[in-house]
Design a protein around this motif. Structure first.
Motif, mmCIF file in Angstrom:
data_model
loop_
_atom_site.group_PDB
_atom_site.id
_atom_site.type_symbol
_atom_site.label_atom_id
_atom_site.label_comp_id
_atom_site.label_asym_id
_atom_site.label_seq_id
_atom_site.Cartn_x
_atom_site.Cartn_y
_atom_site.Cartn_z
ATOM 1 N N THR A 146 0.826 -1.201 0.000
ATOM 2 C CA THR A 146 0.000 0.000 0.000
ATOM 3 C C THR A 146 0.863 1.256 0.000
ATOM 4 N N LYS A 147 1.933 1.259 0.778
ATOM 5 C CA LYS A 147 2.826 2.429 0.812
ATOM 6 C C LYS A 147 3.441 2.702 -0.560
ATOM 7 N N LYS A 148 3.799 1.648 -1.280
ATOM 8 C CA LYS A 148 4.365 1.830 -2.621
ATOM 9 C C LYS A 148 3.337 2.448 -3.569
ATOM 10 N N ARG B 134 -6.756 0.763 -7.190
ATOM 11 C CA ARG B 134 -5.949 -0.397 -6.771
ATOM 12 C C ARG B 134 -5.737 -0.391 -5.261
ATOM 13 N N ILE B 135 -5.741 0.801 -4.662
ATOM 14 C CA ILE B 135 -5.507 0.921 -3.220
ATOM 15 C C ILE B 135 -6.771 0.585 -2.434
ATOM 16 N N GLY C 154 -5.740 -0.043 2.865
ATOM 17 C CA GLY C 154 -6.557 0.312 1.707
ATOM 18 C C GLY C 154 -7.659 -0.698 1.434
ATOM 19 N N TYR C 155 -7.370 -1.981 1.585
ATOM 20 C CA TYR C 155 -8.375 -3.005 1.268
ATOM 21 C C TYR C 155 -9.513 -3.056 2.274
ATOM 22 N N PRO D 165 -7.146 -0.794 9.979
ATOM 23 C CA PRO D 165 -7.107 -2.221 10.263
ATOM 24 C C PRO D 165 -8.511 -2.819 10.318
ATOM 25 N N ALA D 166 -9.527 -1.997 10.494
ATOM 26 C CA ALA D 166 -10.927 -2.428 10.439
ATOM 27 C C ALA D 166 -11.598 -1.717 9.267
#
Length: 159
Positions: free
Chosen positions: A32-34, A56-57, A76-77, A96-97
């Protein structure tokens, strides 16, 4: 499946205490950072490239999506945004949630949506863990922070 049989990513997604440095979570954050680095450094005229990267993120994104750089998140997901979403500069989502943002939402600058809950680190029964709680968000104004487990209706405003 018992919570004791879950790996750390499954525990995080189930909103249970988890260890953020195990079971692929560091790899997920690095991915995600990339993508965020590429997104945040796109030239202003490269709107299609930015749109492809943000999609995509994020887990799901509606039509007419604008997130001004810089934007930061953990995974992101776990983030879903509806149609006609606009976020001004410096949106931060600690995810995270699950984070669900509805249709026709606008965020001012410096808005933070925080689902991470590190209070459990202080609990000696579950050392070295984090927990996340979901957040549903409506309209947010500048310099607002939405903490975990704080729902904001689609017509809500944070000043």
């Amino acid at each position: 499946m018992s919570s004791q049989n879950l790996n750390q990513k499954e525990r995080m997604l189930a909103e249970l205490p988890y260890k953020a440095w195990l079971d692929g979570l560091p790899r997920d954050r690095l991915r995600t950072k990339k993508l965020l680095y590429r997104y945040n450094h796109c030239r202003p005229q490269h709107m299609r490239r930015k749109d492809r990267l943000i999609r995509r993120i994020l887990a799901n994104a509606g039509e007419n999506l604008t997130i001004e750089a810089p934007f930061h998140c953990d995974y992101g997901y776990n983030i879903e945004v509806g149609d006609h979403f606009f976020a001004n500069y410096n949106l931060i989502v600690l995810d995270p949630a699950q984070v669900r943002i509805g249709d026709c939402v606008q965020c001012g600058p410096n808005v933070s949506i925080v689902t991470a809950d590190i209070r459990c680190i202080l609990n000696p029964e579950i050392p070295d863990t984090s927990t996340g709680f979901p957040s549903a968000s409506g309209t947010m104004s500048g310099s607002a922070a939405i903490a975990s487990s704080i729902p904001v209706s689609a017509s809500g405003t944070i000043l």
